[in-house]
Design an enzyme around this catalytic site. Structure first.
Site, mmCIF file in Angstrom:
data_model
loop_
_atom_site.group_PDB
_atom_site.id
_atom_site.type_symbol
_atom_site.label_atom_id
_atom_site.label_comp_id
_atom_site.label_asym_id
_atom_site.label_seq_id
_atom_site.Cartn_x
_atom_site.Cartn_y
_atom_site.Cartn_z
ATOM 1 C CD GLU A 1 -2.907 1.213 2.317
ATOM 2 O OE1 GLU A 1 -2.729 0.467 3.288
ATOM 3 O OE2 GLU A 1 -3.826 2.034 2.240
ATOM 4 C CB ALA B 1 0.486 -2.292 11.600
ATOM 5 C CD GLU C 1 -3.070 -2.163 10.613
ATOM 6 O OE1 GLU C 1 -3.530 -2.336 9.469
ATOM 7 O OE2 GLU C 1 -2.708 -1.045 11.029
HETATM 8 N N1 PHE Z 1 -3.139 0.902 5.785
HETATM 9 C C1 PHE Z 1 -2.305 0.999 6.941
HETATM 10 C C2 PHE Z 1 -3.248 1.203 8.119
HETATM 11 O O1 PHE Z 1 -3.746 2.236 8.368
HETATM 12 C C3 PHE Z 1 -1.341 2.128 6.941
HETATM 13 C C4 PHE Z 1 -0.266 2.050 5.915
HETATM 14 C C5 PHE Z 1 -0.341 2.804 4.773
HETATM 15 C C6 PHE Z 1 0.827 1.250 6.116
HETATM 16 C C7 PHE Z 1 0.665 2.795 3.832
HETATM 17 C C8 PHE Z 1 1.836 1.228 5.191
HETATM 18 C C9 PHE Z 1 1.758 1.992 4.064
HETATM 19 O O2 PHE Z 1 -3.597 0.313 8.774
HETATM 20 ZN ZN ZN Z 2 -5.793 1.568 8.545
#
Ligand code: PHE
Ligand code: ZN
Length: 850
Positions: A122, A255, A291
């Protein structure tokens, strides 16, 4: 931001991808510098798209070979990706690429951390692994084979075959590439099981480096509690045979919710009483929940495009805060969330980086993982729930899960389920998603013939690209108190929809005291001129814990403002009112600790700016110090008693009750240390058997300049523990005087354990510097120069973390010319750096342009 930037992506340009991915097969042949990734994807034309250009994202990939329907082919490859002329109908594309995880310091894509392979995809990291339509609305079923000598080989989904040097994984749930994950290393696990409400057995594991096994039990407990909670509160069950969590030392964020294989910054999962503070425990519990909750809000229902990021993040933050409220104390959680919201989100919303919860353009999406998307995004969910009521909220969520399971959805889809369930029109409410800036809510009162009228006026200052603001729907939770403090009207919700609106209460015998915006029912800045006497009544009597605390804050702010702007001495009415609360043993110690918490100096600078003044960081620091000293003196005859009463006996337990007492104990200790030369703190430091008490003592000593010996002892004791060493680096900078903060930070960068490439370590030093308000904004400009030096260095290795840290500069324009010229020059210097990343370039340009 200028719209002329050719790299800008716009929400309005969304079009679906031209093909559907029927299946994805990946083979990884792991090697530190020459990993091979073989991908075999079956594409079929997407009947819902007219797009006929076949483009796959791909960055820093060395194409070894490509085959179309089994025949070698030669696609065109650019630094952004791959194009080819596709056959009509369905086809299979096979590619083999080479990548180099060991030299990937950006920590995005496939990289190595202490000899272990791991991924972060991500938002757009998968394109650094293989050629792929790297966008969240392209979902597919992944089958993965990992070949490597590492004893543990993990990917998403359920386990398939495995044997010497290989492992197969299959994820039955279609997912976007950003949820892909792979881990390979010499890891040990902390195993457990969970039985879901429908009787399915799930294998649970927390995977860590050898030596960290003893720090997993708390995280596992939190995971199981999260799984149960999501079943009970939202009816959401887990959907695979296995759920893995892996701890990684080098990680840009907290995370990541990869399907079935969450990857955590080790600081957000490893916990033990000796090495973790109460705040660490609470945060770890919340992040594990966050998460895990993404499995439904994010993974099963994902985002159509990255403009919809708040769809998963706002909702998931909201869900994790509900979880924490249920596991711990709801009022304490709310107060802490609001402190954080004001400190980070209001600050963002009031400056050059202000953007809507759902932005409509970006250059680098990594720059939009912000307090606005996350924390304000969560506030919007809370407001919706307040407006529609609990029953309809859960009905709407049930409909959301039913209607959109398996979808890549939008904010429009989200609001539609609420409209369908309640029959409400949420067009006006939607402005909260599309318009940036924090509304100010001005209140005036009138009392006549038993009729009490409150008039509210809302005003949102202009933000970059949005000069004009339409009124928002604001749920205002309100209660009324009689002048003696008894509550006469319990909480009701006023629904404000206009720019200006009045609400009346009839049949009152005397003018009431209003308690407005209870539970902080909307993310606005309330402006209500009330006397300190009224504030003291609210602090003593309000039944709403948030507003009770808020009344104390208002008193504190008034006292500080008078000191800063007029040189006034600390207000004795404030000292008296606070002392009363602090000495009241019937009140929750955690609440009393919050009442004692000093106001953030950055928040004060913000308030002064909003008042049309130019904040002087040194003056703010001096006023804050004077107030803290006065409070300690005012409470001096109670400190010994309070200290003893709030001392928690061993053994340490990381529960809310103990944490609350220790929080109060730490506040009291910091006051005692102002009076006794550090005797009590030194003793606590030496005898503490848990990190909360040890660090509280070290902090108190450092803050009063008595920390030299303790700091050395702390280093000797903990130099082998990475996460504790982060605390050691941070504390020295955080508790330095304004004069020396930058020098201390500079000196720490020469320490053998300082490692720029480890984001936790970098943030320990420079995050602490940025938070040391008067130290960072020192009149010499040395704080600015030092941070700029290091951001330039870091950007070359890790653009994402460098860009995030640029936010330290976002308030530069609020200060006087001496400060702002110095800061601006450093920003310009960063911007002029050769080869600056797109991430940092976007951030610095926005910060400079406003
Ligand atoms: N999606 C993750 C969260 O909020 C955050 C995240 C974004 C981690 C981009 C890594 C890179 O739980
Ligand atoms: Zn998140």
């Amino acid at each position: 931001m200028t719209d002329a930037n050719p790299k800008t992506v716009y929400l309005k340009d969304y079009t679906p991808f031209g093909w559907i991915l029927e299946s994805v097969h990946l083979t990884f042949r792991l090697h530190p510098t020459e990993t091979r990734v073989v991908s075999r994807i079956t594409f079929a034309p997407n009947p819902e798209s007219h797009q006929d250009r076949f483009f796959l994202h791909g960055e820093s990939l060395k194409l070894i070979s490509a085959k179309l329907n089994g025949q070698p082919c030669e696609p065109e490859v650019s630094p952004e990706g791959l194009t080819l002329t596709p056959p009509t109908g369905s086809f299979v594309l096979e590619t083999e690429v080479e990548i180099s995880p060991a030299t990937n310091t950006a920590l995005e894509g496939l990289y190595m951390s202490n000899g272990m392979y791991c991924t972060q995809c991500e938002a757009e990291g998968f394109r650094k692994i293989t050629f792929y339509p790297d966008r969240p609305d392209v979902m597919s079923i992944f089958t993965v084979r990992i070949e490597g000598a590492e004893p543990v080989l993990l990917s998403n989904g359920n386990k398939g075959e495995s044997g010497d040097g290989f492992a197969d994984w299959h994820d039955p749930w279609p997912k976007p590439a950003y949820l892909f994950a792979l881990v390979a290393g010499d890891l040990v696990n902390h195993p457990d099981q969970f039985k879901t409400s429908s009787g399915k057995d799930v294998e649970l594991n927390i995977w860590v480096r050898k030596g960290d096994e003893n720090k997993c039990a708390f995280g596992m407990k939190a995971l199981k509690a999260s799984m149960t909670w999501d079943e009970e509160v939202y009816g959401r069950e887990y959907d695979l045979d296995i759920f893995n969590i892996v701890a990684v030392d080098d990680f840009n964020m907290g995370a990541m919710e990869n399907k079935g294989l969450n990857i955590f910054n080790s600081s957000c999962v490893l916990a033990s009483p000796e090495t973790s503070t109460d705040d660490n425990f609470e945060r770890i519990e919340a992040i594990i929940a966050h998460e895990y909750f993404h499995n439904w809000t994010g993974n099963r229902i994902t985002c159509r495009d990255w403009f919809q990021l708040c769809l998963k993040e706002g909702l998931t933050v909201y869900r994790d805060s509900q979880f924490t409220s249920d596991m711990r104390s709801a009022p304490v959680k709310r107060i802490r969330d609001v402190i954080d919201l004001r400190g980070r989100q209001f600050r963002e919303d009031g400056g050059p980086l202000a953007h809507a919860v759902r932005p409509d353009s970006f250059v680098e999406i990594n720059n939009f993982y912000t307090a606005t998307v996350y924390e304000k995004g969560a506030e919007l969910i809370g407001m919706l729930k307040t407006l529609v009521g609990d029953a309809d909220y859960y009905k709407a969520l049930a409909l959301y899960f039913e209607r959109h399971d398996g979808d890549a959805a939008t904010i429009e889809d989200w609001l539609q389920v609420f409209e369908d369930v309640t029959g409400r029109n949420l067009k006006r409410f939607k402005r909260w998603y599309t318009s940036a800036g924090t509304p100010r809510l001005l209140v005036t009162e009138k009392f006549k013939n038993g009729r009490y009228t409150l008039t509210f006026k809302q005003e949102t200052p202009p933000t970059p690209g949005q000069p004009q603001k339409k009124p928002r729907v604001i749920p205002i939770a309100i209660g009324l108190l009689a002048p003696d403090g008894t509550e006469t009207h319990p909480t009701t919700i006023l629904e404000m929809t206009k720019r200006q609106q009045s609400f009346s209460f009839e049949g009152l015998t005397e003018k009431p005291i209003p308690s407005i915006l209870r539970e902080f029912s909307a993310p606005v800045i309330l402006q209500h001129d009330i006397t300190n006497a009224v504030r003291a009544i609210l602090l003593a009597h309000d039944t709403d814990p948030f507003n009770k605390w808020e009344a104390g804050q208002a008193l504190r702010r008034a006292s500080l403002m008078a000191s800063i702007t007029q040189g006034a001495a600390p207000d004795s009415a404030f000292l008296e009112a606070i002392a009363k609360v602090v000495r009241d043993d019937t009140l929750d110690p955690a609440f009393r600790a919050l009442v004692l918490q000093p106001m953030s100096q950055d928040d004060l600078a913000q308030d002064l700016t909003a008042d049309g003044q130019t904040p002087d960081p040194r003056a703010i620091y001096d006023a804050s110090e004077t107030l803290a000293q006065s409070l300690a003196e005012y409470l001096s005859d109670s400190l010994t008693r309070l200290y003893a009463a709030s001392t928690v006996e061993s053994p340490y337990r990381p529960d809310a009750e103990g944490a609350g007492k220790r929080a109060l104990n730490a506040r009291v200790l910091s006051m005692i240390t102002r009076m006794d030369g550090g005797k009590t703190a030194q003793k606590q430091f030496e005898h503490a058997d848990n990190m909360s008490q040890q660090l509280a003592a070290l902090n108190a000593l450092l803050a009063q300049g008595h920390g030299q010996d303790a700091s050395e002892a702390f280093f000797t004791q903990w130099q082998g523990d990475r996460l504790v060493m982060d605390k050691w680096f941070a504390a020295q900078v955080a508790f330095s005087e304004p004069e020396s903060a930058a020098d201390v930070a500079q000196r720490l960068t020469t320490h053998p354990l300082f490692d720029m490439k480890n984001p936790n370590r970098f943030r320990a030093v420079f995050g602490a510097l940025a938070m040391n308000h008067a130290g960072f904004h020192h009149i010499s400009g040395k704080g600015y120069t030092l941070l700029a030096d290091w951001l330039i260095k870091l950007d070359a290795a890790n653009p994402q973390t460098a860009a995030r840290m640029c936010t330290a500069f976002q308030t530069w324009a609020r200060y006087g010319a001496t400060h702002s010229d110095l800061a601006k020059a450093q920003l310009a210097r960063i911007l002029a750096t050769d080869g600056l990343s797109r991430d940092t370039e976007e951030m610095v340009s926005r910060i400079l342009e406003g």
